[in-house]
Scaffold this motif. Structure first.
Motif, PDB file in Angstrom:
ATOM      1  N   PRO A   1       0.796  -1.234   0.000  1.00  0.00           N
ATOM      2  CA  PRO A   1       0.000   0.000   0.000  1.00  0.00           C
ATOM      3  C   PRO A   1       0.830   1.287   0.000  1.00  0.00           C
ATOM      4  O   PRO A   1       0.549   2.208  -0.765  1.00  0.00           O
ATOM      5  N   LEU A   2       1.876   1.377   0.836  1.00  0.00           N
ATOM      6  CA  LEU A   2       2.688   2.588   0.861  1.00  0.00           C
ATOM      7  C   LEU A   2       3.463   2.774  -0.442  1.00  0.00           C
ATOM      8  O   LEU A   2       3.711   3.897  -0.871  1.00  0.00           O
ATOM      9  N   GLU A   3       3.813   1.676  -1.079  1.00  0.00           N
ATOM     10  CA  GLU A   3       4.494   1.739  -2.367  1.00  0.00           C
ATOM     11  C   GLU A   3       3.554   2.292  -3.443  1.00  0.00           C
ATOM     12  O   GLU A   3       3.963   3.098  -4.282  1.00  0.00           O
ATOM     13  N   LEU A   4       2.299   1.906  -3.395  1.00  0.00           N
ATOM     14  CA  LEU A   4       1.303   2.416  -4.336  1.00  0.00           C
ATOM     15  C   LEU A   4       1.107   3.918  -4.144  1.00  0.00           C
ATOM     16  O   LEU A   4       1.087   4.674  -5.117  1.00  0.00           O
TER      17      LEU A   4
ATOM     18  N   ASP B   1       3.477  10.504   5.034  1.00  0.00           N
ATOM     19  CA  ASP B   1       4.363   9.869   6.004  1.00  0.00           C
ATOM     20  C   ASP B   1       3.937   8.427   6.246  1.00  0.00           C
ATOM     21  O   ASP B   1       3.038   7.917   5.587  1.00  0.00           O
ATOM     22  N   ASP B   2       4.601   7.759   7.196  1.00  0.00           N
ATOM     23  CA  ASP B   2       4.313   6.341   7.474  1.00  0.00           C
ATOM     24  C   ASP B   2       2.912   6.107   8.021  1.00  0.00           C
ATOM     25  O   ASP B   2       2.418   4.983   7.987  1.00  0.00           O
TER      26      ASP B   2
END
Length: 49
Positions: free
Chosen positions: A7-10, A37-38
């Protein structure tokens, strides 16, 4: 074989793209994603509600 994207990569791939954010409570925002951010707090530019 299909590759898996996290998800964070997307979200990272969407930087500098127009995105549509749907919030709880029927609020919606459209803007250009400048960063995040994270915790997925986002910085948007040229936002309309």
């Amino acid at each position: 074989m299909a590759s898996t994207i996290l998800p964070l990569e997307l979200i990272d791939r969407c930087i500098n793209s127009r995105i549509w954010v749907i919030m709880k409570g029927d609020r919606e925002f459209v803007g250009t994603l400048m960063g995040f951010d994270d915790y997925v707090n986002m910085v948007l530019k040229d936002v309309t509600e």
